[in-house]
Design an enzyme around this catalytic site. Structure first.
Site, PDB file in Angstrom:
ATOM      1  N   ASP A  44      -2.024   6.597   6.203  1.00 55.35           N
ATOM      2  CA  ASP A  44      -3.000   5.623   5.733  1.00 55.35           C
ATOM      3  C   ASP A  44      -3.282   4.697   6.914  1.00 55.35           C
ATOM      4  O   ASP A  44      -2.450   3.874   7.277  1.00 55.35           O
ATOM      5  CB  ASP A  44      -2.421   4.841   4.542  1.00 55.35           C
ATOM      6  CG  ASP A  44      -3.358   3.742   4.043  1.00 55.35           C
ATOM      7  OD1 ASP A  44      -4.445   3.561   4.642  1.00 55.35           O
ATOM      8  OD2 ASP A  44      -3.008   3.072   3.055  1.00 55.35           O
TER       9      ASP A  44
ATOM     10  N   LYS B 277     -12.178  -2.233   6.621  1.00 57.58           N
ATOM     11  CA  LYS B 277     -11.418  -3.063   7.551  1.00 57.58           C
ATOM     12  C   LYS B 277     -11.972  -2.917   8.972  1.00 57.58           C
ATOM     13  O   LYS B 277     -12.335  -3.898   9.594  1.00 57.58           O
ATOM     14  CB  LYS B 277      -9.941  -2.677   7.567  1.00 57.58           C
ATOM     15  CG  LYS B 277      -8.995  -3.042   6.422  1.00 57.58           C
ATOM     16  CD  LYS B 277      -9.452  -3.259   5.082  1.00 57.58           C
ATOM     17  CE  LYS B 277      -8.483  -3.651   4.020  1.00 57.58           C
ATOM     18  NZ  LYS B 277      -7.852  -2.594   3.272  1.00 57.58           N
TER      19      LYS B 277
ATOM     20  N   TRP C  33       0.830  -1.211   0.000  1.00 61.77           N
ATOM     21  CA  TRP C  33       0.000   0.000   0.000  1.00 61.77           C
ATOM     22  C   TRP C  33       0.858   1.251   0.000  1.00 61.77           C
ATOM     23  O   TRP C  33       0.563   2.225  -0.688  1.00 61.77           O
ATOM     24  CB  TRP C  33      -0.980  -0.009   1.170  1.00 61.77           C
ATOM     25  CG  TRP C  33      -1.923  -1.180   1.096  1.00 61.77           C
ATOM     26  CD1 TRP C  33      -2.028  -2.216   1.990  1.00 61.77           C
ATOM     27  CD2 TRP C  33      -2.886  -1.462   0.061  1.00 61.77           C
ATOM     28  NE1 TRP C  33      -2.983  -3.113   1.563  1.00 61.77           N
ATOM     29  CE2 TRP C  33      -3.520  -2.673   0.394  1.00 61.77           C
ATOM     30  CE3 TRP C  33      -3.256  -0.809  -1.115  1.00 61.77           C
ATOM     31  CZ2 TRP C  33      -4.518  -3.251  -0.405  1.00 61.77           C
ATOM     32  CZ3 TRP C  33      -4.257  -1.377  -1.916  1.00 61.77           C
ATOM     33  CH2 TRP C  33      -4.872  -2.575  -1.558  1.00 61.77           C
TER      34      TRP C  33
HETATM   35  C1  PLP Z   1      -7.165  -2.163   2.029  1.00 60.88           C
HETATM   36  C2  PLP Z   1      -6.148  -1.104   2.090  1.00 60.88           C
HETATM   37  C3  PLP Z   1      -6.047  -0.095   1.124  1.00 60.88           C
HETATM   38  C4  PLP Z   1      -6.919  -0.068  -0.120  1.00 60.88           C
HETATM   39  O1  PLP Z   1      -8.176   0.354   0.198  1.00 60.88           O
HETATM   40  P1  PLP Z   1      -9.266   0.573  -0.959  1.00 60.88           P
HETATM   41  O2  PLP Z   1     -10.412   1.122  -0.174  1.00 60.88           O
HETATM   42  O3  PLP Z   1      -9.533  -0.768  -1.556  1.00 60.88           O
HETATM   43  O4  PLP Z   1      -8.725   1.525  -1.952  1.00 60.88           O
HETATM   44  C5  PLP Z   1      -5.095   0.880   1.299  1.00 60.88           C
HETATM   45  N1  PLP Z   1      -4.278   0.888   2.361  1.00 60.88           N
HETATM   46  C6  PLP Z   1      -4.336  -0.068   3.314  1.00 60.88           C
HETATM   47  C7  PLP Z   1      -3.412  -0.013   4.479  1.00 60.88           C
HETATM   48  C8  PLP Z   1      -5.280  -1.093   3.210  1.00 60.88           C
HETATM   49  O5  PLP Z   1      -5.346  -2.035   4.151  1.00 60.88           O
END
Ligand code: PLP
Length: 355
Positions: free
Chosen positions: A166, A190, A99
């Site tokens: 993030d 998540k 990511w």
């Molecule tokens: C799942 C995830 C993403 C991607 O998220 P989307 O909503 O599918 O774009 C980005 N960063 C992390 C840390 C993730 O776990």
């Protein structure tokens, strides 16, 4: 059979949030209408998004001067929206996995990107520590939990520039010192809601400093001015987010969640370390409380499929590891009860006995 949902994302949500959403889909606030067919500008939905925003602020103790947004596009859109709005000359990024890499790739289109450190050479099995962040960057970007590799920052870093984080896979799992961050973003699927909404917490004063033109839908300011209603927000995922936040508040907030998360992770990691069949893949000091990655020990490699089947027979789903790590990944987000983690631990013990 009772299911134990270890999926990495979309993933387990509190049962209360799912049931409340199901009810609202059928009959929202006793209006005789579905949540899916009412105006996002009506008073009933306005109350939902207003309360959700307030609960985010309350649960994370968000200081004055920050705005809370519910946007579309997933965390992946934030990979480009962040530099679009914040990167004028130079930004620093910590490369801790898939990511983080995607975020870096997007940022490179907007300015100079300094990758301060990377753990790529060790397949991102640890979080780099001894690096310096240049003072003159616009921001420092971190991925607080690396969903795929099972590593996590245990707390908030201290650096001179403001951080952009993030937090898709560990938001609301622990207290956060929001004041250290200029911007926090998290795809909801998540720890917060179903897929379709992205939470953004942004410090107002960092906006409006770049010289490029920003298209309206990518401009945080436009969304702030529109109270996340510049266009139609993802109403249903926002509703589910509100239910999850209420559940979190009723269960001791983020401090309560952290305590439970530590207890859950401890029983699972200690079984991984004890059991002769398994071993963890992440550096011990960087082990994630959210995504527990482990593989079969060398001598037992051929048992991988058997263990997955064994666990599946006991109602465990989503345990297969991501292809870049292999083995297993047990995602044990906020909503995962300790009983399910214990069920996995019991299955590991039982499987060991038969081998
Ligand atoms: C799942 C995830 C993403 C991607 O998220 P989307 O909503 O599918 O774009 C980005 N960063 C992390 C840390 C993730 O776990």
């Amino acid at each position: 059979m009772q299911k134990h949902n270890f999926s990495a994302g979309p993933s387990i949500l509190p049962r209360e949030a799912i049931e409340a959403t199901a009810q609202a889909v059928l009959n929202f606030n006793n209006s005789g209408l579905s949540l899916m067919e009412v105006s996002h500008r009506g008073k009933d939905f306005d109350a939902v998004i207003t309360e959700a925003r307030a609960l985010v602020k309350e649960l994370l103790a968000v200081p004055e001067g920050y705005s809370v947004l519910f946007l579309g596009g997933g965390a992946s859109l934030q990979f480009c929206m962040v530099p679009f709005n914040l990167l004028e000359k130079k930004a620093a990024y910590l490369n801790t996995g898939t990511w983080a890499n995607k975020a870096i790739k997007e940022a490179k289109g907007f300015g100079e990107v300094v990758e301060v450190a990377s753990s790529k050479e060790a397949n991102f099995s640890y979080i780099p520590k001894n690096y310096t962040v240049p003072d003159d960057v616009d921001y420092f970007h971190v991925t607080t939990n690396n969903t795929i590799f099972g590593t996590e920052l245990a707390g908030d870093l201290t650096v001179k520039p403001y951080m952009v984080a993030d937090m898709s896979s560990d938001i609301f799992s622990r207290p956060v010192d929001v004041a250290r961050y200029g911007l926090i973003y998290a795809g909801a699927q998540k720890n917060l809601s179903c897929a379709g909404v992205t939470l953004v917490i942004v410090k107002d004063e960092i906006l409006g400093k770049v010289s490029r033109h920003i298209p309206s839908m990518l401009d945080y300011k436009i969304h702030i001015d529109g109270d996340s209603m510049y266009n139609t927000p993802p109403c249903l995922p926002v509703y589910t987010a509100l239910q999850t936040l209420k559940w979190l508040k009723a269960n001791g907030g983020v401090a309560g969640a952290q305590k439970r998360n530590k207890a859950k992770a401890a029983i699972l990691y200690s079984e991984i370390d004890r059991n002769k069949l398994f071993k963890g893949t992440a550096a011990v000091e960087d082990r994630s409380l959210m995504n527990v990655c482990f593989v079969m020990n060398e001598a037992y490699q051929e048992l991988e499929k058997d263990f997955l089947a064994f666990a599946q027979e006991r109602g465990m789903v989503g345990l297969k590891g991501h292809r870049s790590v292999g083995g297993f990944r047990a995602s044990i987000y906020n909503a995962m009860p300790i009983e399910s983690v214990q069920a996995l631990v019991d299955a590991m013990k039982e499987f060991e006995k038969t081998h």
